[in-house]
Design an enzyme around this catalytic site. Structure first.
Site, PDB file in Angstrom:
ATOM      1  N   THR A  17       0.864  -1.183   0.000  1.00  0.00           N
ATOM      2  CA  THR A  17       0.000   0.000   0.000  1.00  0.00           C
ATOM      3  C   THR A  17       0.903   1.237   0.000  1.00  0.00           C
ATOM      4  O   THR A  17       1.927   1.268   0.682  1.00  0.00           O
ATOM      5  CB  THR A  17      -0.964   0.022   1.206  1.00  0.00           C
ATOM      6  OG1 THR A  17      -0.218   0.214   2.408  1.00  0.00           O
ATOM      7  CG2 THR A  17      -1.794  -1.252   1.286  1.00  0.00           C
TER       8      THR A  17
ATOM      9  N   GLY B 238       2.548   2.446  -2.804  1.00  0.00           N
ATOM     10  CA  GLY B 238       3.748   1.984  -3.535  1.00  0.00           C
ATOM     11  C   GLY B 238       4.131   2.873  -4.692  1.00  0.00           C
ATOM     12  O   GLY B 238       4.975   2.506  -5.502  1.00  0.00           O
ATOM     13  N   THR B 239       3.528   4.064  -4.774  1.00  0.00           N
ATOM     14  CA  THR B 239       3.840   4.920  -5.929  1.00  0.00           C
ATOM     15  C   THR B 239       5.104   5.735  -5.716  1.00  0.00           C
ATOM     16  O   THR B 239       5.624   6.336  -6.642  1.00  0.00           O
ATOM     17  CB  THR B 239       2.676   5.900  -6.219  1.00  0.00           C
ATOM     18  OG1 THR B 239       2.570   6.809  -5.110  1.00  0.00           O
ATOM     19  CG2 THR B 239       1.360   5.184  -6.416  1.00  0.00           C
TER      20      THR B 239
ATOM     21  N   GLY C  27       8.570   6.740  -2.623  1.00  0.00           N
ATOM     22  CA  GLY C  27       9.259   6.512  -1.355  1.00  0.00           C
ATOM     23  C   GLY C  27       9.551   5.055  -1.034  1.00  0.00           C
ATOM     24  O   GLY C  27       9.985   4.278  -1.884  1.00  0.00           O
TER      25      GLY C  27
ATOM     26  N   GLY D 158       7.577   2.541  -0.174  1.00  0.00           N
ATOM     27  CA  GLY D 158       6.717   1.532  -0.800  1.00  0.00           C
ATOM     28  C   GLY D 158       7.204   1.211  -2.206  1.00  0.00           C
ATOM     29  O   GLY D 158       7.284   0.040  -2.605  1.00  0.00           O
TER      30      GLY D 158
ATOM     31  N   SER E 252       7.093   4.111  12.764  1.00  0.00           N
ATOM     32  CA  SER E 252       7.885   5.344  12.668  1.00  0.00           C
ATOM     33  C   SER E 252       8.685   5.583  13.942  1.00  0.00           C
ATOM     34  O   SER E 252       8.247   5.237  15.038  1.00  0.00           O
ATOM     35  CB  SER E 252       6.972   6.550  12.464  1.00  0.00           C
ATOM     36  OG  SER E 252       7.730   7.750  12.530  1.00  0.00           O
TER      37      SER E 252
ATOM     38  N   TYR F 166      -0.112  11.948  14.510  1.00  0.00           N
ATOM     39  CA  TYR F 166       0.677  10.987  13.721  1.00  0.00           C
ATOM     40  C   TYR F 166       1.369   9.987  14.646  1.00  0.00           C
ATOM     41  O   TYR F 166       1.314   8.779  14.424  1.00  0.00           O
ATOM     42  CB  TYR F 166       1.710  11.762  12.893  1.00  0.00           C
ATOM     43  CG  TYR F 166       2.651  10.889  12.082  1.00  0.00           C
ATOM     44  CD1 TYR F 166       2.283  10.438  10.815  1.00  0.00           C
ATOM     45  CD2 TYR F 166       3.912  10.541  12.554  1.00  0.00           C
ATOM     46  CE1 TYR F 166       3.144   9.656  10.062  1.00  0.00           C
ATOM     47  CE2 TYR F 166       4.778   9.762  11.804  1.00  0.00           C
ATOM     48  CZ  TYR F 166       4.393   9.324  10.559  1.00  0.00           C
ATOM     49  OH  TYR F 166       5.248   8.552   9.816  1.00  0.00           O
TER      50      TYR F 166
HETATM   51  N1  LIG Z   1       9.967   9.444   5.306  1.00  0.00           N
HETATM   52  C1  LIG Z   1      10.122   9.316   6.595  1.00  0.00           C
HETATM   53  O1  LIG Z   1      11.035   9.944   7.182  1.00  0.00           O
HETATM   54  C2  LIG Z   1       9.242   8.379   7.387  1.00  0.00           C
HETATM   55  C3  LIG Z   1       9.668   8.012   8.675  1.00  0.00           C
HETATM   56  C4  LIG Z   1       8.909   7.106   9.397  1.00  0.00           C
HETATM   57  C5  LIG Z   1       7.759   6.556   8.849  1.00  0.00           C
HETATM   58  N2  LIG Z   1       7.355   6.929   7.610  1.00  0.00           N
HETATM   59  C6  LIG Z   1       6.148   6.278   7.054  1.00  0.00           C
HETATM   60  O2  LIG Z   1       6.512   5.582   5.888  1.00  0.00           O
HETATM   61  C7  LIG Z   1       5.356   5.387   5.070  1.00  0.00           C
HETATM   62  C8  LIG Z   1       5.711   5.713   3.626  1.00  0.00           C
HETATM   63  O3  LIG Z   1       6.018   7.083   3.519  1.00  0.00           O
HETATM   64  P1  LIG Z   1       7.208   7.660   2.624  1.00  0.00           P
HETATM   65  O4  LIG Z   1       8.137   8.328   3.548  1.00  0.00           O
HETATM   66  O5  LIG Z   1       7.723   6.615   1.698  1.00  0.00           O
HETATM   67  O6  LIG Z   1       6.438   8.846   1.886  1.00  0.00           O
HETATM   68  P2  LIG Z   1       6.065   9.139   0.363  1.00  0.00           P
HETATM   69  O7  LIG Z   1       7.270   9.150  -0.492  1.00  0.00           O
HETATM   70  O8  LIG Z   1       5.236  10.371   0.428  1.00  0.00           O
HETATM   71  O9  LIG Z   1       5.155   7.895  -0.038  1.00  0.00           O
HETATM   72  C9  LIG Z   1       3.899   7.714   0.540  1.00  0.00           C
HETATM   73  C10 LIG Z   1       3.121   6.724  -0.269  1.00  0.00           C
HETATM   74  O10 LIG Z   1       1.859   6.512   0.373  1.00  0.00           O
HETATM   75  C11 LIG Z   1       0.846   6.749  -0.579  1.00  0.00           C
HETATM   76  N3  LIG Z   1      -0.321   7.249   0.130  1.00  0.00           N
HETATM   77  C12 LIG Z   1      -0.418   8.327   0.949  1.00  0.00           C
HETATM   78  N4  LIG Z   1      -1.661   8.413   1.432  1.00  0.00           N
HETATM   79  C13 LIG Z   1      -2.350   7.377   0.920  1.00  0.00           C
HETATM   80  C14 LIG Z   1      -3.688   6.919   1.049  1.00  0.00           C
HETATM   81  N5  LIG Z   1      -4.579   7.561   1.793  1.00  0.00           N
HETATM   82  N6  LIG Z   1      -4.048   5.803   0.377  1.00  0.00           N
HETATM   83  C15 LIG Z   1      -3.163   5.144  -0.389  1.00  0.00           C
HETATM   84  N7  LIG Z   1      -1.910   5.524  -0.567  1.00  0.00           N
HETATM   85  C16 LIG Z   1      -1.502   6.633   0.086  1.00  0.00           C
HETATM   86  C17 LIG Z   1       1.423   7.700  -1.604  1.00  0.00           C
HETATM   87  O11 LIG Z   1       0.776   7.490  -2.838  1.00  0.00           O
HETATM   88  P3  LIG Z   1      -0.090   8.588  -3.640  1.00  0.00           P
HETATM   89  O12 LIG Z   1       0.505   9.932  -3.318  1.00  0.00           O
HETATM   90  O13 LIG Z   1       0.098   8.161  -5.046  1.00  0.00           O
HETATM   91  O14 LIG Z   1      -1.471   8.401  -3.126  1.00  0.00           O
HETATM   92  C18 LIG Z   1       2.850   7.188  -1.669  1.00  0.00           C
HETATM   93  O15 LIG Z   1       2.937   6.082  -2.530  1.00  0.00           O
HETATM   94  C19 LIG Z   1       4.263   6.248   5.685  1.00  0.00           C
HETATM   95  O16 LIG Z   1       3.386   5.440   6.432  1.00  0.00           O
HETATM   96  C20 LIG Z   1       5.038   7.187   6.612  1.00  0.00           C
HETATM   97  O17 LIG Z   1       4.239   7.629   7.664  1.00  0.00           O
HETATM   98  C21 LIG Z   1       8.057   7.830   6.872  1.00  0.00           C
END
Ligand SMILES: NC(=O)c1ccc[n+]([C@@H]2O[C@H](COP(=O)([O-])OP(=O)(O)OC[C@H]3O[C@@H](n4cnc5c(N)ncnc54)[C@H](OP(=O)(O)O)[C@@H]3O)[C@@H](O)[C@H]2O)c1
Length: 250
Positions: A12, A14-15, A17, A19, A137, A150
């Protein structure tokens, strides 16, 4: 390595970051990946870039309607899921006073309801030996101002790692989690900050990270794929921190 030959993953969010990185590595190692995202545009673009072993579903992790339709959508591509990476999500920086009921609901829907019902709905497709991996996280361990909702939501997901591990034990489905530190993704784009504020936030964060750099999405993917692989056959109910020790060295 071809650890996932003929295996299917559902990722989920996966577009982009982490995923996307998990989908990419899973495919490189012989598997096929179904990714979800909120818009057809982002899903189609990612599927095109990932190649012929990638499939896309437009599904909002915060929408009950989409979650209830997920199994049907996934069955268009496969009847067996070997890995769920429950990853979709984002955070919003909001002082306590500014949090409205809608903000609360929005974040809990995407971050808590989403992973819960994703795994629930896909369980019929999961056999003995499959894995569910939740993305939590570092925010559950280190406190950050304006990030209360969050952090609380991700703490709820930590609880799922343990309760799902208990409940799915007899089915032979391993349940684990990965807890990322600060990773270089598009996460900040959804926080409500503008471009300059995002750059400033990142520059303020970097000196606080023991390795003095953000993590790469591939460094999370390495861990997720390890947890999903046979090499992790004795790991269940665990959460691996991939945070350059920011939760330990302060
Ligand atoms: N980056 C960090 O520092 C960090 C640290 C700890 C945890 N996290 C967690 O890691 C996970 C992935 O985040 P990321 O950092 O890889 O960010 P990202 O690059 O913004 O990727 C987030 C992904 O989630 C999708 N998404 C967001 N809201 C959604 C929804 N309601 N339904 C379906 N898809 C959704 C986005 O797809 P679309 O935009 O195409 O919908 C995108 O593919 C998140 O749960 C985030 O809280 C991130």
């Amino acid at each position: 390595m071809q650890r996932f030959k003929n295996k299917f993953a559902l990722i989920t969010g996966g577009t982009n970051g982490m995923g996307y990185a998990v989908a990419q590595q899973f495919i490189e190692e012989g598997g096929s990946a179904i990714i979800t995202g909120r818009s057809k545009k982002t899903v189609d673009r990612a599927v095109e870039n990932l190649g012929e072993k990638a499939f896309g579903i437009v599904s909002d992790a915060g929408s009950m309607k989409d979650l209830m339709n997920l199994e049907n959508q996934v069955r268009k591509y496969t009847d067996t899921i070997d890995l769920i990476f429950a990853n979709a999500g984002y955070g919003k920086f909001m002082p306590i006073e500014n949090v409205g009921e809608n903000d609360f609901e929005e974040l809990f829907n995407v971050l808590v309801r989403g992973p819960f019902f994703t795994v629930q709905q896909i369980l019929p497709l999961m056999k003995k030996g499959s894995s569910a991996i939740f993305n939590t996280s570092v925010a559950t361990e280190i406190t950050m101002p304006n990030f209360s909702i969050y952090s609380a939501a991700k703490s709820a997901v930590q609880s799922f790692i343990k309760t799902f591990a208990t409940e799915l034990l007899e089915r032979g489905i391993r349940v684990n989690g990965v807890s990322p530190g600060h990773i270089k993704t598009n996460i900040f784009n959804n926080t409500g900050l503008n471009k300059e504020q995002i750059e400033e936030a990142i520059q303020n964060i970097i000196p606080t990270i023991p390795f003095k750099r953000q993590g790469e999405p591939s460094e999370i993917a390495n861990t997720v794929l390890f947890l999903a692989s046979e090499e992790a056959s004795y790991i269940h109910g665990a959460e691996i921190k991939v945070d350059a020790a920011i939760s330990v060295i302060r």
